[in-house]
Write an enzyme that holds these catalytic residues in place. Structure first.
Site, PDB file in Angstrom:
ATOM      1  N   LYS A  63       0.722  -1.808   0.219  1.00 25.96           N
ATOM      2  CA  LYS A  63      -0.007  -0.204  -0.031  1.00 25.96           C
ATOM      3  C   LYS A  63       0.659   1.469  -0.112  1.00 25.96           C
ATOM      4  CE  LYS A  63      -4.605  -1.291   1.788  1.00 25.96           C
ATOM      5  NZ  LYS A  63      -5.425  -1.468   2.535  1.00 25.96           N
ATOM      6  N   LYS A 122      -5.507  -9.239  -7.138  1.00 24.62           N
ATOM      7  CA  LYS A 122      -6.529  -9.195  -6.151  1.00 24.62           C
ATOM      8  C   LYS A 122      -7.602  -8.273  -6.587  1.00 24.62           C
ATOM      9  CE  LYS A 122      -6.063  -7.543  -2.540  1.00 24.62           C
ATOM     10  NZ  LYS A 122      -6.066  -6.921  -0.419  1.00 24.62           N
ATOM     11  N   LYS A 159     -10.480  -3.133  -3.987  1.00 21.79           N
ATOM     12  CA  LYS A 159     -11.549  -1.833  -4.329  1.00 21.79           C
ATOM     13  C   LYS A 159     -10.602  -0.547  -4.737  1.00 21.79           C
ATOM     14  CE  LYS A 159     -13.685  -2.194   0.384  1.00 21.79           C
ATOM     15  NZ  LYS A 159     -13.269  -1.959   2.008  1.00 21.79           N
TER      16      LYS A 159
HETATM   17  P1  AMP Z   1     -10.935  -4.321   2.857  1.00 13.86           P
HETATM   18  O1  AMP Z   1     -12.358  -3.942   2.886  1.00 13.86           O
HETATM   19  O2  AMP Z   1     -10.138  -4.676   2.382  1.00 13.86           O
HETATM   20  O3  AMP Z   1     -11.440  -4.217   4.339  1.00 13.86           O
HETATM   21  O4  AMP Z   1     -11.764  -6.589   2.869  1.00 13.86           O
HETATM   22  C1  AMP Z   1     -12.688  -6.986   3.623  1.00 13.86           C
HETATM   23  C2  AMP Z   1     -12.296  -8.165   4.140  1.00 13.86           C
HETATM   24  O5  AMP Z   1     -12.508  -8.416   2.730  1.00 13.86           O
HETATM   25  C3  AMP Z   1     -11.351  -8.861   4.913  1.00 13.86           C
HETATM   26  O6  AMP Z   1     -11.444 -10.161   4.946  1.00 13.86           O
HETATM   27  C4  AMP Z   1     -10.427  -9.632   3.541  1.00 13.86           C
HETATM   28  O7  AMP Z   1      -9.994 -10.433   3.290  1.00 13.86           O
HETATM   29  C5  AMP Z   1     -11.158 -10.043   2.557  1.00 13.86           C
HETATM   30  N1  AMP Z   1     -10.406  -9.508   0.975  1.00 13.86           N
HETATM   31  C6  AMP Z   1     -10.981  -7.737   0.152  1.00 13.86           C
HETATM   32  N2  AMP Z   1     -10.036  -8.311  -1.140  1.00 13.86           N
HETATM   33  C7  AMP Z   1     -10.317  -9.812  -1.590  1.00 13.86           C
HETATM   34  C8  AMP Z   1     -10.546 -10.412  -2.236  1.00 13.86           C
HETATM   35  N3  AMP Z   1      -9.876 -10.153  -3.511  1.00 13.86           N
HETATM   36  N4  AMP Z   1     -10.152 -12.111  -2.136  1.00 13.86           N
HETATM   37  C9  AMP Z   1     -11.191 -12.338  -1.251  1.00 13.86           C
HETATM   38  N5  AMP Z   1     -11.377 -11.763   0.294  1.00 13.86           N
HETATM   39  C10 AMP Z   1     -10.879 -10.768   0.005  1.00 13.86           C
END
Ligand code: AMP
Ligand code: TRP
Length: 333
Positions: A114, A198, A201
């Site tokens: 990041k 991956k 967002k």
């Molecule tokens: P975040 O939006 O970064 O807070 O992520 C929220 C949840 O989604 C966390 O448990 C992440 O590990 C999961 N997550 C985010 N991106 C992915 C992805 N591409 N594949 C699987 N899990 C994801």
């Protein structure tokens, strides 16, 4: 055995299929099991580790709650709250930051990704982010933490911090060492444009992800444009090794239908992508459209969403303030 579940999602907009299949779908299943006590946190303190527009942040906090509810989390059975309101999180994070070691944080790959090349310009918050995450979990004596694969290293750090605190202060078992709950096959959903990256967002191209607010037409369009290769679909998993895009799409299909990857491969072996993509778009629309419609509906019911956060805050605050008080005593304040 009662499991105490804790997890967090950042209110940074564009919640996508990766968030859903990697985390939120699992939250719903855990919430449906009567044995479990679940706490789901909208981690707004984590969100501001990178610059946020205050107006958008406020909206994204509500949208994250709406997504939880629309996906099937029952606010009567789970605590849903936003992190910034429970001051114990920031307080515990400070105490734990005096226990954790620089060397431990320096190993965190998410910070490296990041912060990019210019680490000097990253916020201190982005660097110490995993300590706040440890505080989130440890304040609630969580036994299990459902997350995607990308959070595994942060959870290992959380376990190390808990053990070190307990050792340093001779407070055996005071901080509970949590177990990660990572879905084997579906813990890492990849970009529709590059099977080695991956789904995220922050990726600039919206075509790289399916957002939970996408309608049927956008889903069909994005799947049509998703990167593939020229060969027909294979008959075994081994043949997917060098075909990351095909593997990712087959995984998405499997997860949405609660099938194993092997089972999905059997259905589509020898078929071409156009036929498979049609079926994939169909199941994506079927599963996601009700969620997307419900999110839109709930976003017009701000009082309802705010009430969920307020109720959640009261319950979370009782638990967390009690735990942080005990931390004070142990530390010697
Ligand atoms: P975040 O939006 O970064 O807070 O992520 C929220 C949840 O989604 C966390 O448990 C992440 O590990 C999961 N997550 C985010 N991106 C992915 C992805 N591409 N594949 C699987 N899990 C994801
Ligand atoms: N860091 C997690 C992510 O980006 C979000 C998070 C914050 C979290 N606190 C948490 C996840 C506690 C699980 C438990 O995905």
């Amino acid at each position: 055995m009662t499991k105490k579940i804790f997890s967090g999602v950042q209110p940074t907009g564009n919640l996508h299929l990766g968030n859903y299949l990697g985390a939120i779908k699992n939250f719903v299943e855990l919430n449906n099991d009567k044995e479990n006590e679940c706490i789901f946190c909208v981690v707004d303190l984590h969100a501001i580790t990178v610059k946020q527009d205050p107006k958008e942040l406020r909206n994204n906090i509500r949208e994250t709650v709406a997504t939880f509810i629309a996906s099937g989390i029952n606010p009567e059975k789970s605590i849903i709250f936003n992190q910034s309101k429970v001051s114990a999180h920031a307080e515990a994070a400070w105490i734990l930051s005096c226990v954790a070691k620089m060397g431990w944080l320096n190993r965190m790959t998410q910070f490296k990704e990041k912060a990019g090349k210019d680490k000097e310009k990253a916020s201190i918050g982005l660097y110490s982010y995993p300590i706040l995450m440890a505080a989130d979990i440890l304040l609630y004596d969580a036994s299990h933490v459902p997350v995607g694969e990308d959070q595994k290293q942060h959870l290992e750090l959380c376990r190390d911090i808990a053990q070190k605190f307990n050792n340093d202060f001779e407070a055996e078992n005071f901080l509970k060492v949590p177990e990660p709950l990572i879905q084997k096959e579906f813990s890492r959903i990849m970009s529709l444009k590059d099977g080695k990256k991956k789904m995220s967002k922050s990726e600039i191209s919206d075509l790289s992800r399916i957002n939970l607010t996408d309608d049927k037409d956008s889903i069909i369009n994005k799947i049509k444009k998703a990167k593939t290769d020229v060969s027909p679909l294979p008959s075994n998993i081994k043949d997917l090794e060098k075909r990351p895009e095909a593997k990712n799409l087959l995984r998405i299909f499997s997860s949405l239908n609660n099938l194993s990857l092997e089972e999905t491969i059997k259905i589509f072996e020898g078929k071409n992508f156009s036929e498979f993509k049609e079926k994939l778009s169909q199941v994506l629309s079927e599963k996601l459209e009700p969620i997307s419609k419900e999110i839109t509906k709930l976003m017009n019911e701000k009082d309802f969403l705010d009430k969920i956060l307020l109720d959640g805050y009261k319950k979370a605050n009782d638990i967390a303030s009690d735990k942080v008080k005990k931390m004070h005593e142990i530390v010697g304040f």
